[in-house]
Design an enzyme around this catalytic site. Structure first.
Site, PDB file in Angstrom:
ATOM      1  N   GLY A  23      34.819  28.766  42.786  1.00  0.00           N
ATOM      2  CA  GLY A  23      34.155  30.069  42.621  1.00  0.00           C
ATOM      3  C   GLY A  23      33.053  29.989  41.595  1.00  0.00           C
ATOM      4  N   GLY A  25      31.459  31.780  38.074  1.00  0.00           N
ATOM      5  CA  GLY A  25      31.709  32.660  36.941  1.00  0.00           C
ATOM      6  C   GLY A  25      30.427  33.316  36.483  1.00  0.00           C
ATOM      7  N   VAL A  30      32.761  26.935  39.149  1.00  0.00           N
ATOM      8  CA  VAL A  30      34.092  26.421  38.830  1.00  0.00           C
ATOM      9  C   VAL A  30      34.537  25.464  39.934  1.00  0.00           C
ATOM     10  CG1 VAL A  30      36.478  27.006  38.268  1.00  0.00           C
ATOM     11  CG2 VAL A  30      34.634  28.599  37.677  1.00  0.00           C
ATOM     12  N   LYS A  45      34.895  24.578  34.664  1.00  0.00           N
ATOM     13  CA  LYS A  45      33.744  25.466  34.798  1.00  0.00           C
ATOM     14  C   LYS A  45      32.535  24.732  34.224  1.00  0.00           C
ATOM     15  CE  LYS A  45      32.232  30.189  33.710  1.00  0.00           C
ATOM     16  NZ  LYS A  45      32.631  31.460  33.048  1.00  0.00           N
ATOM     17  N   ASP A 135      34.211  43.363  32.530  1.00  0.00           N
ATOM     18  CA  ASP A 135      33.848  42.895  33.869  1.00  0.00           C
ATOM     19  C   ASP A 135      35.104  42.664  34.705  1.00  0.00           C
ATOM     20  OD1 ASP A 135      32.143  42.215  35.931  1.00  0.00           O
ATOM     21  OD2 ASP A 135      31.925  40.121  35.309  1.00  0.00           O
TER      22      ASP A 135
END
Length: 457
Positions: A23, A25, A30, A45, A135
């Site tokens: 994914g 960030g 990541v 990451k 967030d």
């Protein structure tokens, strides 16, 4: 045709393949990786230095992650740095809530409640460390062995007073942002509560409570369209609806607070310390006040003297109270300190005046020095103690007379008085000793003390 195998990358003891993307960030990508020494799977990451416009903000995120160790927070193992990239080595999870919802659209009611409990556990650690996330969205809620974890603290910041402090910086993901953030208005840590309510609704019904193609349209829909529960999609119990309604109140002042959210009937059994926070804080407050009272009374301090001793200014911040209270009780939790501070601070301006602090002391009957030296009080204390325990003076006297010569030096006399009553002023004890030791010999005899006690009412 040769299939793209990706690039194998190695950073110190960690290795990953550029195809194995988990994914994105707030700063970088990541990847799934491995610790080559232990063979433990991890997530890495990768943050290109060229994309880091604010190195201090990134450094801040790393400091935040390093403080968080709870099981409902994605843990940072270590941070590495090369010429081109920063690397965060973090927990490897099974996926995130967004991916789960893409597959199955929504959760059962109990699964949704369990999700909220996990998130509230994660937020409890944020509260204890004074961190606001800003967030919270499904992509930032990771899943590991059925447990939900808060992740991606790129927009997080430290907060002095979690329950009360206000901010103006706009960050986050628009759909899940509170109305205050969307409109660039002042907001508090309750912005995260809005996001939790938004997600709670979404995982239950497979859609968000409001939707839009732009921020202005989203603001308009939130303000004009009432919050509705699609009962034809799913029936949920009234406690669930109540939590969502109270999280999604547009006016922050009227939106449920963290304390009330934790003690809500839907969650209270899982957060007994928070549900009982009022009683716990009241008991701790009394204990702290009593300890301070003993110190202030014994040292015969004035408010000015106390303020100088504590190095306080005319405005007392929550950090000042934190430093003072944790000296008395090192086990005090941040949420408890905030709760006590906010009960003391009625003006909601993030500080106490010295007058407000004195009013708090007065509530617990903590006096400042306005007393004349009273040597007779010490003699009354001795006489009352002898009466209470049916003892004679020589029994007490002998216990504190180390030389066994029938003479008490000042420190021995002082310990004798304090054993009878540990709240007697030092100045009173000194005055009593000087009253008996008129010849300035540096001691008082058993006979001198007995003669005085015989005269004392």
């Amino acid at each position: 045709m040769i299939q793209n195998q990706g690039l194998e990358k190695k950073v110190e003891k960690y290795q990953y393949n550029t195809l194995h993307i988990l994914g994105d960030g707030s700063y970088g990508t990541v990847y799934k990786g491995i610790n080559t020494l232990t063979q433990q799977p991890i997530a890495i990451k990768v943050i290109p230095r060229s994309k880091v416009y604010d190195a201090e903000a990134l450094s801040f995120e790393l400091r935040i992650l390093a403080k968080l160790k709870g099981e409902n927070i994605v843990r940072l193992h270590e941070t590495l740095m090369t010429q081109n990239n920063y690397y965060q080595v973090i927990d490897l999870c099974d996926g995130d809530l967004k991916q789960l919802l893409d597959k199955q659209k929504f959760l059962t009611e109990q699964e949704a409640i369990n999700l909220m409990i996990d998130l509230l556990k994660g937020f409890l650690e944020l509260i204890q460390n004074g961190i606001i996330h800003r967030d919270v969205k499904p992509a930032n809620i990771l899943i590991s062995k059925g447990k939900y974890k808060l992740a991606d603290f790129g927009f997080a910041r430290l907060v002095d007073n979690y329950a009360q402090q206000l901010f103006v910086t706009v960050l986050g993901t628009p759909l899940y942002m509170s109305p205050q953030l969307l409109q660039n208005l002042q907001y508090s840590t309750k912005c995260d509560i809005w996001s939790l309510g938004f997600i709670f609704y979404e995982v239950l019904f497979g859609r968000t409570p409001w939707n839009a193609n732009s921020i202005p349209e989203l603001i308009k829909n939130i303000n004009e369209k009432p919050l509705l529960f699609p009962d034809k999609i799913k029936q949920v119990n009234d406690f669930v609806k109540d939590v969502i309604r109270r999280c999604l109140v547009i006016n922050e002042d009227e939106r449920i607070g963290w304390y009330d959210l934790y003690k809500h009937p839907l969650f209270a059994n899982h957060f007994k310390d928070i549900a009982d926070l009022e009683e716990i804080c009241n008991n701790k407050e009394k204990m702290i006040a009593q300890t301070l009272r003993n110190e202030i009374v014994r040292k015969d301090l004035s408010l000015d003297q106390l303020v100088i001793k504590l190095n306080w200014g005319p405005q007392v911040t929550i950090k000042d109270i934190d430093n003072l209270f944790t000296r008395v009780d090192p086990q005090l939790q941040r949420i408890q300190i905030e709760h006590i501070f906010n009960n003391m601070e009625k003006a909601n301006n993030q500080y106490l005046t010295l007058q407000e602090f004195q009013r708090w002391l007065d509530k617990f009957q903590i006096p400042f020095s306005s007393y004349r030296q009273n040597p007779m009080e010490c003699f009354r204390v001795i006489k009352q103690t002898m009466k209470n325990y049916n003892r004679t003076l020589d029994q007490y006297f002998d216990k504190f007379n180390e030389a066994k010569d029938g003479k008490l030096k000042y420190e021995e006399f002082k310990q004798f008085i304090l054993r009878c009553n540990n709240q007697i002023f030092d100045s009173w004890i000194k005055s009593s000793f000087e009253f008996l030791d008129r010849k300035k010999q540096g001691f008082v005899t058993l006979q001198e003390l007995q003669q005085q006690l015989d005269k004392t009412n």
